[in-house]
Design a protein around this motif. Structure first.
Motif, PDB file in Angstrom:
ATOM      1  N   PRO A   1       0.794  -1.231   0.000  1.00 41.35           N
ATOM      2  CA  PRO A   1       0.000   0.000   0.000  1.00 41.35           C
ATOM      3  C   PRO A   1       0.828   1.285   0.000  1.00 41.35           C
ATOM      4  O   PRO A   1       0.313   2.337  -0.346  1.00 41.35           O
ATOM      5  CB  PRO A   1      -0.837  -0.102   1.282  1.00 41.35           C
ATOM      6  CG  PRO A   1      -0.163  -1.125   2.120  1.00 41.35           C
ATOM      7  CD  PRO A   1       0.567  -2.051   1.201  1.00 41.35           C
TER       8      PRO A   1
ATOM      9  N   HIS B   1       3.216   1.729  -2.018  1.00 39.51           N
ATOM     10  CA  HIS B   1       3.777   1.861  -3.371  1.00 39.51           C
ATOM     11  C   HIS B   1       2.621   1.742  -4.367  1.00 39.51           C
ATOM     12  O   HIS B   1       1.772   2.612  -4.443  1.00 39.51           O
ATOM     13  CB  HIS B   1       4.857   0.784  -3.534  1.00 39.51           C
ATOM     14  CG  HIS B   1       5.685   0.879  -4.764  1.00 39.51           C
ATOM     15  ND1 HIS B   1       5.578   1.886  -5.677  1.00 39.51           N
ATOM     16  CD2 HIS B   1       6.659   0.057  -5.256  1.00 39.51           C
ATOM     17  CE1 HIS B   1       6.438   1.696  -6.659  1.00 39.51           C
ATOM     18  NE2 HIS B   1       7.111   0.579  -6.437  1.00 39.51           N
TER      19      HIS B   1
ATOM     20  N   VAL C   1      -4.453   8.122   7.039  1.00 40.64           N
ATOM     21  CA  VAL C   1      -3.433   8.586   6.085  1.00 40.64           C
ATOM     22  C   VAL C   1      -4.152   9.142   4.874  1.00 40.64           C
ATOM     23  O   VAL C   1      -5.162   8.594   4.440  1.00 40.64           O
ATOM     24  CB  VAL C   1      -2.517   7.420   5.661  1.00 40.64           C
ATOM     25  CG1 VAL C   1      -1.617   7.825   4.506  1.00 40.64           C
ATOM     26  CG2 VAL C   1      -1.662   6.956   6.824  1.00 40.64           C
TER      27      VAL C   1
ATOM     28  N   ARG D   1       8.279  10.201  -1.510  1.00 41.33           N
ATOM     29  CA  ARG D   1       9.637  10.218  -0.981  1.00 41.33           C
ATOM     30  C   ARG D   1      10.518  11.216  -1.736  1.00 41.33           C
ATOM     31  O   ARG D   1      11.370  11.893  -1.173  1.00 41.33           O
ATOM     32  CB  ARG D   1      10.222   8.807  -1.057  1.00 41.33           C
ATOM     33  CG  ARG D   1      11.677   8.675  -0.713  1.00 41.33           C
ATOM     34  CD  ARG D   1      12.032   9.144   0.685  1.00 41.33           C
ATOM     35  NE  ARG D   1      11.410   8.426   1.750  1.00 41.33           N
ATOM     36  CZ  ARG D   1      11.821   7.255   2.235  1.00 41.33           C
ATOM     37  NH1 ARG D   1      12.874   6.668   1.744  1.00 41.33           N
ATOM     38  NH2 ARG D   1      11.188   6.691   3.234  1.00 41.33           N
TER      39      ARG D   1
ATOM     40  N   LYS E   1       8.894  16.852  -3.665  1.00 42.92           N
ATOM     41  CA  LYS E   1       8.568  17.670  -2.507  1.00 42.92           C
ATOM     42  C   LYS E   1       7.806  18.918  -2.945  1.00 42.92           C
ATOM     43  O   LYS E   1       7.560  19.804  -2.143  1.00 42.92           O
ATOM     44  CB  LYS E   1       9.838  18.031  -1.717  1.00 42.92           C
ATOM     45  CG  LYS E   1      10.510  16.787  -1.103  1.00 42.92           C
ATOM     46  CD  LYS E   1       9.572  15.965  -0.201  1.00 42.92           C
ATOM     47  CE  LYS E   1      10.155  14.641   0.227  1.00 42.92           C
ATOM     48  NZ  LYS E   1       9.186  13.668   0.736  1.00 42.92           N
TER      49      LYS E   1
ATOM     50  N   ASN F   1       0.149  12.771  -5.558  1.00 42.57           N
ATOM     51  CA  ASN F   1       1.039  11.999  -6.419  1.00 42.57           C
ATOM     52  C   ASN F   1       0.214  11.352  -7.536  1.00 42.57           C
ATOM     53  O   ASN F   1      -0.990  11.558  -7.627  1.00 42.57           O
ATOM     54  CB  ASN F   1       1.836  10.981  -5.593  1.00 42.57           C
ATOM     55  CG  ASN F   1       0.928  10.035  -4.818  1.00 42.57           C
ATOM     56  OD1 ASN F   1      -0.002   9.478  -5.378  1.00 42.57           O
ATOM     57  ND2 ASN F   1       1.204   9.877  -3.525  1.00 42.57           N
TER      58      ASN F   1
ATOM     59  N   ASP G   1      -1.002   8.628  -7.997  1.00 44.32           N
ATOM     60  CA  ASP G   1      -2.081   7.722  -7.629  1.00 44.32           C
ATOM     61  C   ASP G   1      -3.365   8.433  -7.231  1.00 44.32           C
ATOM     62  O   ASP G   1      -4.414   7.814  -7.154  1.00 44.32           O
ATOM     63  CB  ASP G   1      -1.644   6.823  -6.462  1.00 44.32           C
ATOM     64  CG  ASP G   1      -0.492   5.957  -6.861  1.00 44.32           C
ATOM     65  OD1 ASP G   1      -0.607   5.288  -7.886  1.00 44.32           O
ATOM     66  OD2 ASP G   1       0.534   5.957  -6.158  1.00 44.32           O
TER      67      ASP G   1
HETATM   68  C1  LIG Z   1       4.813   7.997  -0.147  1.00 49.98           C
HETATM   69  C2  LIG Z   1       5.240   7.999   1.317  1.00 49.98           C
HETATM   70  C3  LIG Z   1       5.386   6.533   1.768  1.00 49.98           C
HETATM   71  C4  LIG Z   1       6.576   8.730   1.458  1.00 49.98           C
HETATM   72  O1  LIG Z   1       7.015   8.552   2.748  1.00 49.98           O
HETATM   73  P1  LIG Z   1       8.329   9.252   3.355  1.00 49.98           P
HETATM   74  O2  LIG Z   1       9.166   9.826   2.285  1.00 49.98           O
HETATM   75  O3  LIG Z   1       8.956   8.249   4.254  1.00 49.98           O
HETATM   76  O4  LIG Z   1       7.739  10.480   4.141  1.00 49.98           O
HETATM   77  P2  LIG Z   1       7.495  10.544   5.696  1.00 49.98           P
HETATM   78  O5  LIG Z   1       6.680   9.346   6.126  1.00 49.98           O
HETATM   79  O6  LIG Z   1       8.795  10.777   6.372  1.00 49.98           O
HETATM   80  O7  LIG Z   1       6.588  11.844   5.791  1.00 49.98           O
HETATM   81  C5  LIG Z   1       7.019  13.106   6.265  1.00 49.98           C
HETATM   82  C6  LIG Z   1       5.915  13.705   7.111  1.00 49.98           C
HETATM   83  O8  LIG Z   1       4.698  13.829   6.340  1.00 49.98           O
HETATM   84  C7  LIG Z   1       3.668  13.011   6.914  1.00 49.98           C
HETATM   85  N1  LIG Z   1       3.008  12.339   5.789  1.00 49.98           N
HETATM   86  C8  LIG Z   1       3.612  11.802   4.692  1.00 49.98           C
HETATM   87  N2  LIG Z   1       2.685  11.317   3.835  1.00 49.98           N
HETATM   88  C9  LIG Z   1       1.479  11.571   4.434  1.00 49.98           C
HETATM   89  C10 LIG Z   1       0.155  11.306   4.032  1.00 49.98           C
HETATM   90  N3  LIG Z   1      -0.107  10.722   2.873  1.00 49.98           N
HETATM   91  N4  LIG Z   1      -0.843  11.676   4.849  1.00 49.98           N
HETATM   92  C11 LIG Z   1      -0.571  12.292   6.027  1.00 49.98           C
HETATM   93  N5  LIG Z   1       0.669  12.585   6.454  1.00 49.98           N
HETATM   94  C12 LIG Z   1       1.690  12.213   5.660  1.00 49.98           C
HETATM   95  C13 LIG Z   1       4.369  12.032   7.831  1.00 49.98           C
HETATM   96  O9  LIG Z   1       3.512  11.629   8.870  1.00 49.98           O
HETATM   97  C14 LIG Z   1       5.540  12.859   8.317  1.00 49.98           C
HETATM   98  O10 LIG Z   1       5.048  13.759   9.280  1.00 49.98           O
HETATM   99  P3  LIG Z   1       5.987  14.136  10.562  1.00 49.98           P
HETATM  100  O11 LIG Z   1       7.232  14.723   9.966  1.00 49.98           O
HETATM  101  O12 LIG Z   1       5.175  15.089  11.331  1.00 49.98           O
HETATM  102  O13 LIG Z   1       6.229  12.831  11.274  1.00 49.98           O
HETATM  103  C15 LIG Z   1       4.186   8.717   2.212  1.00 49.98           C
HETATM  104  O14 LIG Z   1       4.043  10.058   1.795  1.00 49.98           O
HETATM  105  C16 LIG Z   1       2.826   8.025   2.189  1.00 49.98           C
HETATM  106  O15 LIG Z   1       2.608   7.081   2.971  1.00 49.98           O
HETATM  107  N6  LIG Z   1       1.888   8.476   1.283  1.00 49.98           N
HETATM  108  C17 LIG Z   1       0.604   7.816   1.152  1.00 49.98           C
HETATM  109  C18 LIG Z   1       0.734   6.585   0.298  1.00 49.98           C
HETATM  110  C19 LIG Z   1       0.914   6.911  -1.176  1.00 49.98           C
HETATM  111  O16 LIG Z   1       0.189   7.724  -1.739  1.00 49.98           O
HETATM  112  N7  LIG Z   1       1.892   6.238  -1.813  1.00 49.98           N
HETATM  113  C20 LIG Z   1       2.129   6.362  -3.247  1.00 49.98           C
HETATM  114  C21 LIG Z   1       3.422   6.972  -3.565  1.00 49.98           C
HETATM  115  S1  LIG Z   1       3.571   7.214  -5.321  1.00 49.98           S
END
Ligand SMILES: CC(C)(COP(=O)(O)OP(=O)(O)OC[C@H]1O[C@@H](n2cnc3c(N)ncnc32)[C@H](O)[C@@H]1OP(=O)(O)O)[C@@H](O)C(=O)NCCC(=O)NCCS
Length: 486
Positions: free
Chosen positions: A292, A294, A327, A334, A337, A387, A389
């Motif tokens: 989920p 990715h 979420v 990732r 930004k 993003n 998706d």
């Molecule tokens: C894509 C993803 C995994 C990237 O994760 P990451 O680079 O590790 O980013 P982080 O988890 O460190 O996020 C940074 C901050 O934003 C928050 N955040 C990131 N994505 C978020 C989301 N979709 N909803 C709410 N908060 C989010 C995190 O809680 C974190 O907050 P904090 O600094 O207060 O703890 C993440 O943004 C996510 O889970 N998105 C939703 C799933 C998704 O759409 N994936 C498809 C990617 S193409």
């Protein structure tokens, strides 16, 4: 990353434990993690031997936040400025003027093809689309409600079992790394097969759950037309998928074809680094994409929108996200930004699709969620933008695909990116090195084995007692040799 000796830029590091200074070369704005291995010290009194301090400094990077694992010429992403280029070509130009298969050629072979080159490639891919008839039995072996990604992941691995000539375990480990014409031709054949059969396997995973017979891939259709035909054809004569839908799918496939070293491409390289066959490597990429975080995100977006329901429920949902109870799927990345450049193209494509399918009832909820999140300081300050998706799920839903098929619609085109990275690694100068990362061992130090009758129970270190599926109330109450079963 080039040879360190060619560098005239460097990083000076002083180890305060020893007072020694080290010069670490910088090439392409990169330092080699292995250069830190020379930085050694004597362990402090009482220091854990597992730190291996005298064997050199390790570099930690949980989740690959800042580690380059390969030199690549395939895809460039500038996450801060929302830029995505395949082999240097901006994604916007490719989406506007190119096609999925042309982009597949570009990603894998490094240049846009001439007409002759493209015709050959298209012909090979499209004529390598038929799966061995025995695979039909394989698809029928799944439970009626199997997730299609579970089927597809297994199908790629199973497919490899039909091609002994593509198996380095049987043909020798240098099968794909030799770069001679025979080896390259063998590699190309597997590439044609994997791209050609990706739609076939995906359509079979779809149809088996509908109780429909499988369809032989048609001749004379484009890649996405053929895919739609294989999914939907029920025997009508001269069946042709809707051109707006096949074009939209082609654009979505093009946008999903590669995305640099995401989790699944990295997984393919990690698996491929053991020199396993490409079918097994692609299968692991598929498994990674299923998650989920990715490729499962487009499915999660729709489930989220369904759970929110009407637009008026959006504010409460966003508050729950901010309290970290939920979420916001389809937001955040990732690498990006600012904004994901693909999301704008997908949004435009959605409008084209809605013209023929009608608007999705969740669109208004999605738009409100999108607009409110982009104005909310929680998301703005964390640089969370939509993003790819966020909108793609709405298109797939409008096109009538079941939710659990969405990640399949991501995996099929991504086979191209996985293959491009896999091919590049197989042919990289210096050969393939197995990917074997390090860990920071924080577990117990050396201890002696204690016989079971002399042991004290260690609290918190036991597996859970679980309810056995299939053991209903009656079985639990029954006795076996005078004792209850559980
Ligand atoms: C894509 C993803 C995994 C990237 O994760 P990451 O680079 O590790 O980013 P982080 O988890 O460190 O996020 C940074 C901050 O934003 C928050 N955040 C990131 N994505 C978020 C989301 N979709 N909803 C709410 N908060 C989010 C995190 O809680 C974190 O907050 P904090 O600094 O207060 O703890 C993440 O943004 C996510 O889970 N998105 C939703 C799933 C998704 O759409 N994936 C498809 C990617 S193409």
């Amino acid at each position: 990353m080039g040879k360190p000796t060619e560098s005239n830029e460097s990083l000076t590091v002083r180890d305060e434990r020893t007072g020694k200074t080290y010069t670490i070369p910088i090439v392409n704005n990169t330092i080699q993690a292995t250069a830190f291995k020379q930085i050694k010290a004597q362990p402090k009194p009482g220091e854990r031997e597992e730190n291996e301090t005298e064997r050199g400094l390790r570099v930690a990077d949980r989740g690959f936040m800042n580690t380059a694992v390969i030199e690549s010429t395939i895809t460039y992403i500038d996450g801060d400025n929302g830029i995505l280029r395949y082999r240097g070509y901006p994604i916007e130009q490719l989406a506007e003027s190119s096609s999925f298969l042309e982009v597949a050629y570009l990603l894998i072979y490094g240049a846009l093809p001439s007409t002759r080159q493209f015709d050959l490639f298209e012909h090979e891919v499209m004529t390598h689309s038929i799966a061995h008839v025995d695979t039909e039995g394989f698809f029928h072996s799944f439970r009626y409600d199997a997730h299609p990604m579970a089927i597809l992941t297994s199908a790629f691995a199973a497919l490899g079992s039909y091609y002994a000539e593509a198996n380095p375990s049987l043909q020798g480990q240098a099968l794909f790394t030799k770069s001679d014409p025979a080896s390259l031709a063998n590699m190309d054949k597997q590439i044609y097969r994997l791209i050609g059969k990706a739609t076939t396997l995906a359509a079979m995973a779809y149809r088996v759950r509908q109780g429909r017979d499988f369809v032989v891939p048609p001749v004379g259709m484009s890649y996405t037309e053929s895919f739609l035909y294989q999914l939907d054809h029920l025997g009508e004569g001269d069946y042709r998928p809707n051109p707006v839908l096949s074009k939209a799918l082609d654009v979505l496939f093009l946008l999903h074809a590669d995305h640099e070293l995401n989790a699944s491409a990295t997984t393919v390289l990690q698996t491929g680094s053991s020199l396993v066959d490409p079918y097994s490597a692609i299968s692991t990429g598929c498994a990674s994409l299923y998650g989920p975080l990715h490729g499962g995100a487009n499915e999660a977006v729709i489930r989220m929108l369904i759970s929110i329901g009407k637009p008026e429920n959006v504010p409460a949902f966003l508050e729950a996200v901010k309290r970290r109870e939920k979420v916001l799927s389809g937001f955040g990345h990732r690498v990006y930004k600012t904004s994901d450049p693909r999301s704008f193209i997908v949004r435009r494509t959605a409008d084209e699709v809605f013209k023929v399918t009608g608007k999705d009832e969740l669109l208004e909820t999605a738009m409100k969620l999108h607009d409110m999140a982009l104005k909310d300081d929680y998301f703005v300050s964390r640089k969370l933008a939509p993003n790819v998706d966020f909108w793609s799920g709405l298109i797939y839903r409008a096109m009538g695909f079941p939710l659990d098929f969405f990640p399949v619609l991501f995996a099929v085109p991504r086979v191209v990116g996985w293959l491009a990275h896999w091919r590049q690694m197989m042919l990289q100068p210096g050969g393939v090195k197995i990917w074997r990362p390090r860990q920071i061992y924080l577990g117990a130090g050396k201890r002696e084995y204690v016989p079971i009758d002399k042991r004290k129970e260690e609290g918190g270190k036991e597996p859970s007692k679980v309810l056995h599926t299939g053991q209903g109330k009656r079985t639990q109450l029954a006795t076996f040799k005078g004792k209850t079963k559980l």
